[in-house]
Design an enzyme around this catalytic site. Structure first.
Site, short mmCIF file in Angstrom:
data_model
loop_
_atom_site.label_atom_id
_atom_site.label_comp_id
_atom_site.label_asym_id
_atom_site.label_seq_id
_atom_site.Cartn_x
_atom_site.Cartn_y
_atom_site.Cartn_z
N SER A 86 1.05 -1.17 0.11
CA SER A 86 -0.35 0.01 -0.45
C SER A 86 1.16 1.28 0.33
O SER A 86 2.02 1.36 1.15
CB SER A 86 -0.95 -0.25 0.72
OG SER A 86 -1.33 1.29 1.52
N LYS A 114 -1.54 -1.23 -4.50
CA LYS A 114 -1.77 -0.23 -3.94
C LYS A 114 -1.75 1.46 -3.56
O LYS A 114 -0.97 1.08 -3.03
CB LYS A 114 -2.66 -0.81 -2.27
CG LYS A 114 -4.00 -0.12 -2.09
CD LYS A 114 -4.24 -0.59 -0.55
CE LYS A 114 -4.76 -0.10 0.05
NZ LYS A 114 -5.60 -0.49 1.43
N LYS A 149 -2.22 5.18 -2.73
CA LYS A 149 -3.33 6.36 -2.06
C LYS A 149 -4.18 6.69 -2.58
O LYS A 149 -3.14 7.78 -3.90
CB LYS A 149 -3.25 6.61 -1.12
CG LYS A 149 -2.66 5.07 0.59
CD LYS A 149 -3.88 5.26 1.22
CE LYS A 149 -3.68 4.00 1.90
NZ LYS A 149 -5.12 3.60 2.65
N ASP A 209 -7.05 3.41 -4.02
CA ASP A 209 -8.12 3.62 -1.87
C ASP A 209 -7.90 5.07 -1.93
O ASP A 209 -6.88 5.71 -1.47
CB ASP A 209 -6.85 2.67 -0.95
CG ASP A 209 -7.46 2.74 0.45
OD1 ASP A 209 -9.49 3.53 0.49
OD2 ASP A 209 -7.35 2.29 1.60
N GLU A 215 -10.93 1.12 -3.70
CA GLU A 215 -11.33 1.10 -2.40
C GLU A 215 -11.95 1.70 -1.58
O GLU A 215 -11.38 3.55 -1.82
CB GLU A 215 -10.29 0.22 -1.31
CG GLU A 215 -10.16 -0.16 -0.07
CD GLU A 215 -9.21 -0.26 0.86
OE1 GLU A 215 -7.56 -1.69 -0.14
OE2 GLU A 215 -8.87 -0.26 1.80
N ASP A 261 -13.77 -1.65 2.65
CA ASP A 261 -12.33 -1.03 4.32
C ASP A 261 -13.81 -0.58 5.31
O ASP A 261 -13.99 -0.90 6.24
CB ASP A 261 -11.21 -0.01 3.78
CG ASP A 261 -9.96 0.27 5.11
OD1 ASP A 261 -10.50 -1.02 5.82
OD2 ASP A 261 -9.13 0.04 4.64
N LYS A 267 -9.94 -6.16 7.96
CA LYS A 267 -8.69 -5.93 8.15
C LYS A 267 -9.37 -6.58 9.55
O LYS A 267 -10.25 -6.60 10.43
CB LYS A 267 -8.38 -4.59 8.93
CG LYS A 267 -7.97 -3.94 7.52
CD LYS A 267 -7.94 -2.57 7.88
CE LYS A 267 -6.89 -1.76 6.36
NZ LYS A 267 -7.50 -0.74 6.70
N GLY A 311 -3.93 -4.29 6.38
CA GLY A 311 -3.47 -4.01 7.05
C GLY A 311 -3.06 -2.95 7.76
O GLY A 311 -4.29 -2.19 7.47
O1 OSB Z 1 -6.72 2.26 4.60
O2 OSB Z 1 -6.03 0.22 4.36
C1 OSB Z 1 -6.24 1.15 4.19
C2 OSB Z 1 -3.16 2.37 7.16
C3 OSB Z 1 -3.48 2.71 7.81
C4 OSB Z 1 -4.59 3.38 8.01
C5 OSB Z 1 -5.32 2.94 6.18
C6 OSB Z 1 -5.48 2.07 5.86
C7 OSB Z 1 -3.53 1.83 5.81
C8 OSB Z 1 -3.21 0.97 4.75
C9 OSB Z 1 -1.61 0.36 5.12
O3 OSB Z 1 -3.37 0.52 3.73
C10 OSB Z 1 -1.62 -1.47 4.83
C11 OSB Z 1 -0.62 -1.79 5.58
O4 OSB Z 1 0.67 -2.07 5.00
O5 OSB Z 1 -0.74 -2.13 6.49
MG MG Z 2 -8.13 1.35 3.08
#
Ligand code: OSB
Ligand code: MG
Length: 380
Positions: free
Chosen positions: A147, A173, A175, A200, A225, A250, A274, A302
């Site tokens: 991510s 992924k 952001k 995401d 996402e 999510d 999660k 995660g």
């Molecule tokens: O939206 O999935 C998310 C991390 C912190 C808060 C929200 C998210 C995330 C990640 C990181 O996308 C996932 C990871 O690398 O653990």
């Molecule tokens: Mg997310």
């Protein structure tokens, strides 16, 4: 596993918990992690350490000290655990009975997952079996995913994607947020035409932005996402009807009922489970199984966990219903020094090995834990 049948692990007796401790740790990230809502530059986590007959079980709460991803925080979770969840523990009790006793506590699923996780680790260690075996699944190589946070400019994003591809991550992924979306996805897609890629938004858009979001249909994304609000399910259903790209929820999914509502309404075609957000591993398995029955793919997300939480996510993904690569990445991407050994690494084909020892299979390194500890509190 169906929603009605108890999981075999629920029949295990808990036995007396001799001691419980909260340990708050602070680990600096190697690079800040930016989302549309907030940028985090350290991981601060609440750990729960349970001790029973010389066996130690660990849980890691996925809440942050702040309420920017979810409404729960490390402080609220500690309060709920201290005042409402831990007092439900009794020696002459099965895991299922304990989980039933904590049902009147509404929400607070991150706090609940922390206790459930620590008990499952403890039970597996007591039986000297790996956590995945207690869950009922053989080990398998776990696909990796990464991510990538919001970047200052497109070249930095392309660099991050390039590194991930070189490492062998199975999907990337990125952001996105308002102002850093269509052109950014287009740039990545142009450079990597066949990469399994997804975006995401962490809820940055509203249904009024649908026309704009529809432009993302041009880039063959695996999914988008959480484009809309963290509280919404219905508007996602309107958006999904207009979009060709599968939506993935999510933040909107807190439990099995949310997942069933989302699926029934057509709000998404994929769910990011999660385990720390939905109340633990057993609820995750129920969601995964209900989704599989309905043709909905799920994957394990995660929360930038330390090696403890990351290990739980890895064991969970031995369940065959987790059909897509998750957000499970190498430890070195997050921390120079973690609190567990061994670190998570990718093999030559981009897979992650399930740690083979009893319970979560990783060892908490007391020296590193000590270094990272902000605060300790004995609660039992
Ligand atoms: O939206 O999935 C998310 C991390 C912190 C808060 C929200 C998210 C995330 C990640 C990181 O996308 C996932 C990871 O690398 O653990
Ligand atoms: Mg997310």
């Amino acid at each position: 596993m169906t929603a009605e049948t108890p999981h075999p692990a629920e029949g295990r007796r808990l036995g007396p918990i001799d001691r419980a401790d909260f340990i708050t740790v602070r680990l600096p990230f190697v690079a800040p992690f930016g989302t549309s809502i907030h940028t985090w530059s350290v991981k601060e986590a609440l750990l729960l350490r349970l001790e029973s007959g010389g066996v130690v079980g660990w849980g890691e709460c996925v809440a942050d000290p702040d309420p920017f991803y979810a409404s729960e925080t490390t402080t609220s979770a500690a309060h709920i655990l201290r005042a409402f969840l831990l007092p439900c523990l009794a020696a002459d009790q099965s895991l299922g009975e304990l989980l039933h006793r904590i049902r009147p506590v509404r929400g607070n699923r991150m706090a609940k997952a922390t206790l459930e996780n620590a008990l499952l680790d403890l039970l597996a260690k007591r039986e000297e079996i790996p956590l995945h075996a207690l869950l009922g699944f053989p080990a398998r190589p776990i696909p990796s995913g990464i991510s990538l946070g919001i970047q200052e400019a497109i070249p930095a994003l392309l660099e991050g994607v390039e590194e991930a591809v070189a490492k062998g991550y199975h999907r990337v992924k990125m952001k996105i947020m308002k102002g850093k979306d269509v052109a950014w996805v287009a740039a990545v897609r142009e450079r990597f035409p066949n990469l399994p890629l997804m975006a995401d938004a962490n809820g940055d858009y509203r249904l009024e932005d649908a026309e704009h979001l529809l432009k993302l249909d041009a880039f063959n994304l695996m999914m988008i996402e959480q484009p809309l609000s963290y509280t919404d399910i219905a508007q996602h259903a309107h958006l999904q009807r207009r979009m060709a790209t599968p939506l993935c929820l999510d933040e909107s999914i807190h439990d099995l009922d949310d997942a069933l509502s989302a699926v029934e309404l057509g709000a998404c075609r994929i769910i990011n489970i999660k385990q720390g957000r939905v109340g633990g591993l057993l609820e995750s398995l129920r969601i995964a199984s209900a989704c599989a029955e309905r043709g909905i793919h799920v994957w394990s997300g995660g929360m930038d966990e330390t090696g403890i939480g990351r290990a739980f996510n890895i064991h969970l993904q031995t369940a065959p219903d987790f059909t897509l690569p998750g957000d499970t990445s190498e430890t070195s991407r997050y921390f120079k020094e973690d609190i567990v050994a061994p670190p998570v690494t990718l093999d030559a084909r981009g897979f992650i090995a399930v740690p083979p020892g009893p319970g979560i299979g990783v060892t908490v390194r007391e020296d590193l834990l000590e270094k990272a500890t902000l605060h300790r509190e004995r609660v039992i």
